[in-house]
Design a protein around this motif. Structure first.
Motif, PDB file in Angstrom:
ATOM      1  N   PHE A  26       0.808  -1.214   0.000  1.00  9.42           N
ATOM      2  CA  PHE A  26       0.000   0.000   0.000  1.00  9.42           C
ATOM      3  C   PHE A  26       0.842   1.266   0.000  1.00  9.42           C
ATOM      4  CE2 PHE A  26      -3.228  -2.978   1.765  1.00  9.42           C
ATOM      5  CZ  PHE A  26      -4.152  -2.835   0.756  1.00  9.42           C
ATOM      6  N   ARG A  27       2.091   1.183   0.420  1.00  9.15           N
ATOM      7  CA  ARG A  27       2.980   2.341   0.284  1.00  9.15           C
ATOM      8  C   ARG A  27       3.384   2.558  -1.163  1.00  9.15           C
ATOM      9  NH1 ARG A  27       8.109   1.546   3.192  1.00  9.15           N
ATOM     10  NH2 ARG A  27       8.573   3.624   2.438  1.00  9.15           N
ATOM     11  N   ALA A  28       3.410   1.489  -1.948  1.00 13.59           N
ATOM     12  CA  ALA A  28       3.902   1.580  -3.329  1.00 13.59           C
ATOM     13  C   ALA A  28       2.834   2.076  -4.298  1.00 13.59           C
ATOM     14  CB  ALA A  28       4.418   0.213  -3.791  1.00 13.59           C
ATOM     15  N   ILE A  29       1.555   2.003  -3.917  1.00 13.42           N
ATOM     16  CA  ILE A  29       0.480   2.393  -4.830  1.00 13.42           C
ATOM     17  C   ILE A  29       0.137   3.862  -4.612  1.00 13.42           C
ATOM     18  CG2 ILE A  29      -1.913   1.957  -5.503  1.00 13.42           C
ATOM     19  CD1 ILE A  29      -1.596  -0.871  -4.618  1.00 13.42           C
ATOM     20  N   PRO A  30       0.067   4.660  -5.668  1.00 19.09           N
ATOM     21  CA  PRO A  30      -0.362   6.065  -5.508  1.00 19.09           C
ATOM     22  C   PRO A  30      -1.755   6.146  -4.888  1.00 19.09           C
ATOM     23  CG  PRO A  30       0.617   5.718  -7.670  1.00 19.09           C
ATOM     24  CD  PRO A  30       0.470   4.358  -7.046  1.00 19.09           C
ATOM     25  N   LEU A  31      -1.939   7.132  -4.042  1.00 19.21           N
ATOM     26  CA  LEU A  31      -3.199   7.273  -3.327  1.00 19.21           C
ATOM     27  C   LEU A  31      -4.368   7.457  -4.290  1.00 19.21           C
ATOM     28  CD1 LEU A  31      -4.898   7.624  -0.798  1.00 19.21           C
ATOM     29  CD2 LEU A  31      -4.100   9.990  -0.654  1.00 19.21           C
ATOM     30  N   LEU A  32      -4.159   8.201  -5.358  1.00 23.70           N
ATOM     31  CA  LEU A  32      -5.249   8.443  -6.304  1.00 23.70           C
ATOM     32  C   LEU A  32      -5.740   7.144  -6.936  1.00 23.70           C
ATOM     33  CD1 LEU A  32      -6.949  10.672  -7.534  1.00 23.70           C
ATOM     34  CD2 LEU A  32      -5.257  10.889  -9.356  1.00 23.70           C
ATOM     35  N   ILE A  33      -4.804   6.232  -7.234  1.00 22.56           N
ATOM     36  CA  ILE A  33      -5.195   4.939  -7.804  1.00 22.56           C
ATOM     37  C   ILE A  33      -5.998   4.142  -6.784  1.00 22.56           C
ATOM     38  CG2 ILE A  33      -4.298   2.727  -8.629  1.00 22.56           C
ATOM     39  CD1 ILE A  33      -2.038   4.201  -9.946  1.00 22.56           C
ATOM     40  N   MET A  34      -5.622   4.214  -5.510  1.00 25.31           N
ATOM     41  CA  MET A  34      -6.369   3.484  -4.487  1.00 25.31           C
ATOM     42  C   MET A  34      -7.785   4.016  -4.342  1.00 25.31           C
ATOM     43  SD  MET A  34      -3.908   2.331  -1.367  1.00 25.31           S
ATOM     44  CE  MET A  34      -2.928   3.793  -1.200  1.00 25.31           C
ATOM     45  N   ILE A  35      -7.929   5.347  -4.418  1.00 28.05           N
ATOM     46  CA  ILE A  35      -9.272   5.927  -4.323  1.00 28.05           C
ATOM     47  C   ILE A  35     -10.117   5.471  -5.515  1.00 28.05           C
ATOM     48  CG2 ILE A  35     -10.559   8.088  -4.376  1.00 28.05           C
ATOM     49  CD1 ILE A  35      -8.288   9.404  -2.849  1.00 28.05           C
ATOM     50  N   PHE A  36      -9.527   5.462  -6.712  1.00 21.37           N
ATOM     51  CA  PHE A  36     -10.243   4.975  -7.887  1.00 21.37           C
ATOM     52  C   PHE A  36     -10.613   3.502  -7.728  1.00 21.37           C
ATOM     53  CE2 PHE A  36      -8.918   8.538 -10.737  1.00 21.37           C
ATOM     54  CZ  PHE A  36     -10.158   8.767 -11.294  1.00 21.37           C
ATOM     55  N   ALA A  37      -9.664   2.697  -7.244  1.00 20.18           N
ATOM     56  CA  ALA A  37      -9.911   1.261  -7.109  1.00 20.18           C
ATOM     57  C   ALA A  37     -11.037   0.980  -6.127  1.00 20.18           C
ATOM     58  CB  ALA A  37      -8.625   0.559  -6.662  1.00 20.18           C
ATOM     59  N   VAL A  38     -11.053   1.712  -5.010  1.00 15.76           N
ATOM     60  CA  VAL A  38     -12.111   1.507  -4.030  1.00 15.76           C
ATOM     61  C   VAL A  38     -13.449   1.989  -4.569  1.00 15.76           C
ATOM     62  CG1 VAL A  38     -12.918   2.126  -1.718  1.00 15.76           C
ATOM     63  CG2 VAL A  38     -10.504   1.646  -2.093  1.00 15.76           C
ATOM     64  N   MET A  39     -13.443   3.142  -5.257  1.00 19.34           N
ATOM     65  CA  MET A  39     -14.685   3.744  -5.731  1.00 19.34           C
ATOM     66  C   MET A  39     -15.343   2.892  -6.815  1.00 19.34           C
ATOM     67  SD  MET A  39     -16.647   6.422  -5.369  1.00 19.34           S
ATOM     68  CE  MET A  39     -18.038   7.108  -6.266  1.00 19.34           C
ATOM     69  N   TYR A  40     -14.562   2.483  -7.804  1.00 21.34           N
ATOM     70  CA  TYR A  40     -15.142   1.795  -8.945  1.00 21.34           C
ATOM     71  C   TYR A  40     -14.941   0.280  -8.878  1.00 21.34           C
ATOM     72  CZ  TYR A  40     -15.282   6.568 -10.606  1.00 21.34           C
ATOM     73  OH  TYR A  40     -15.525   7.918 -10.706  1.00 21.34           O
ATOM     74  N   GLY A  41     -13.859  -0.157  -8.273  1.00 15.84           N
ATOM     75  CA  GLY A  41     -13.656  -1.596  -8.131  1.00 15.84           C
ATOM     76  C   GLY A  41     -14.612  -2.218  -7.136  1.00 15.84           C
ATOM     77  N   GLY A  42     -14.952  -1.477  -6.085  1.00 17.82           N
ATOM     78  CA  GLY A  42     -15.873  -2.028  -5.095  1.00 17.82           C
ATOM     79  C   GLY A  42     -17.229  -2.344  -5.679  1.00 17.82           C
ATOM     80  N   SER A  43     -17.708  -1.511  -6.584  1.00 13.32           N
ATOM     81  CA  SER A  43     -19.014  -1.756  -7.189  1.00 13.32           C
ATOM     82  C   SER A  43     -18.917  -2.731  -8.358  1.00 13.32           C
ATOM     83  CB  SER A  43     -19.626  -0.442  -7.660  1.00 13.32           C
ATOM     84  OG  SER A  43     -18.759   0.212  -8.590  1.00 13.32           O
ATOM     85  N   ALA A  44     -17.870  -2.621  -9.181  1.00 10.91           N
ATOM     86  CA  ALA A  44     -17.762  -3.466 -10.370  1.00 10.91           C
ATOM     87  C   ALA A  44     -17.391  -4.902 -10.019  1.00 10.91           C
ATOM     88  CB  ALA A  44     -16.725  -2.879 -11.327  1.00 10.91           C
TER      89      ALA A  44
END
Length: 313
Positions: free
Chosen positions: A129-147
């Motif tokens: 989680f330190r290696a992943i940019p925060l913006l990508i994590m927000i996108f992943a949670v926002m759209y990956g959680g539903s998809a």
């Protein structure tokens, strides 16, 4: 024949700290203060020059027109737009901080475990989680959680989860480094007198490490507060969204709106810094001790001598 041996006196009695203790830096000496004064004067002049040029350019582009700034003198703009955005920003930051700090302590201590089944997963989680940019994590949670999982994820949840995972992993590294900064002899001595490893961590290492880690923890929490602005990309109704999207769409004043929002962010961070300074001073004062220096074995104490001065055979 007896000889007198004197220990150097401490310049700070009972571990006191200067009144002007900074959260991020040690108190400078006389030469450093003079040098800092010169540098400060140069920086102030440079900032004033930049501000002057900025005002000139804004005036040329009619961005200082009173009509563009008048909305910020209206109570309904603050009550209906800016303050709700500020409340959402602070809410996301507080919720994320409350979760990220325990997250950091759990995984930071887990990385120091002697058990591989605890240490290895902790290492993987923190480094991943330190290696992943925060913006990508927000996108992943926002759209990956539903998809992927079919969950209903709100922008608030996406921002909070992303902040917790990223900043919690950074705090885990801070915790690990803070604990490892404590001299190993202290834990060895505690184990030698019969304390268990959990007791050593809880009673000996953590109380000292927290004081050492306080500046870094507070600095990371300030970063966490500013990172809430990344929720702008997923339409999180925060302070930046109110200042850079809603206000300009209604009043066509994006530059004045961004300037005002930036000032609000600066004020918030100054308040957080002041609270951090108060916490650090209070924490350091609570560690004061009135214990006198211990005389070396076999020393003959000279009556009326200053503590630490003894006669050795």
């Amino acid at each position: 024949m007896s000889t007198l041996t004197a220990e150097p006196r401490q310049s700070r009695e009972h571990g006191s700290v200067p009144d002007r203790t900074s959260v991020l830096y040690d108190a400078p000496g006389p030469r450093a203060r003079r040098r800092n004064t010169v540098f400060t004067a140069l920086v102030v002049l440079a900032v004033l020059a930049v501000l002057y040029l900025m005002v000139i350019k804004l005036q040329e582009k009619n961005q200082l027109d009173p009509a563009l700034w008048r909305p910020f003198l209206q109570a309904d703009v603050w009550v209906n737009l800016i303050l709700p955005g500020l409340l959402n920003t602070l809410s996301a930051a507080v919720v994320a901080a409350v979760i990220a700090v325990p997250f950091g302590f759990v995984f930071g201590i887990g990385r120091l475990s002697e058990h591989a089944w605890i240490r290895v997963p902790s290492d993987v989680v923190v480094e991943f989680f330190r290696a992943i940019p925060l913006l990508i994590m927000i996108f992943a949670v926002m759209y990956g959680g539903s998809a992927v999982f079919g969950l209903t994820v709100t922008p608030f949840m996406a921002v909070v989860v992303g902040l917790v995972l990223y900043n919690g992993s950074v705090l885990a590294e801070i915790v690990r480094a803070g604990i490892q900064a404590i001299p190993r002899g202290q834990s060895e001595a505690a184990l030698a007198v019969g304390l268990r490893k959990g007791q050593v961590m809880r009673m000996i290492l953590l109380p000292q490490a927290v004081t050492a880690m306080m500046p870094a923890i507070v600095a990371q929490l300030v970063v966490l507060l500013k990172d809430t602005a990344l929720g702008f990309i997923v339409s999180f109704e925060d302070l930046l969204n109110a200042g850079a999207r809603v206000l300009p769409s209604n009043f066509n004043n994006i530059i004045p709106a961004v300037i005002v929002i930036a000032v609000v962010y600066i004020i918030i961070n100054l308040i957080v810094g002041a609270i951090a300074t108060w916490l650090e001073r209070r924490t350091r004062r609570s560690r004061k001790t009135t214990a006198q220096p211990i005389e070396p074995p076999g020393a003959i104490v000279v009556p009326g001598a200053t503590p630490g001065v003894s006669a050795v055979d």
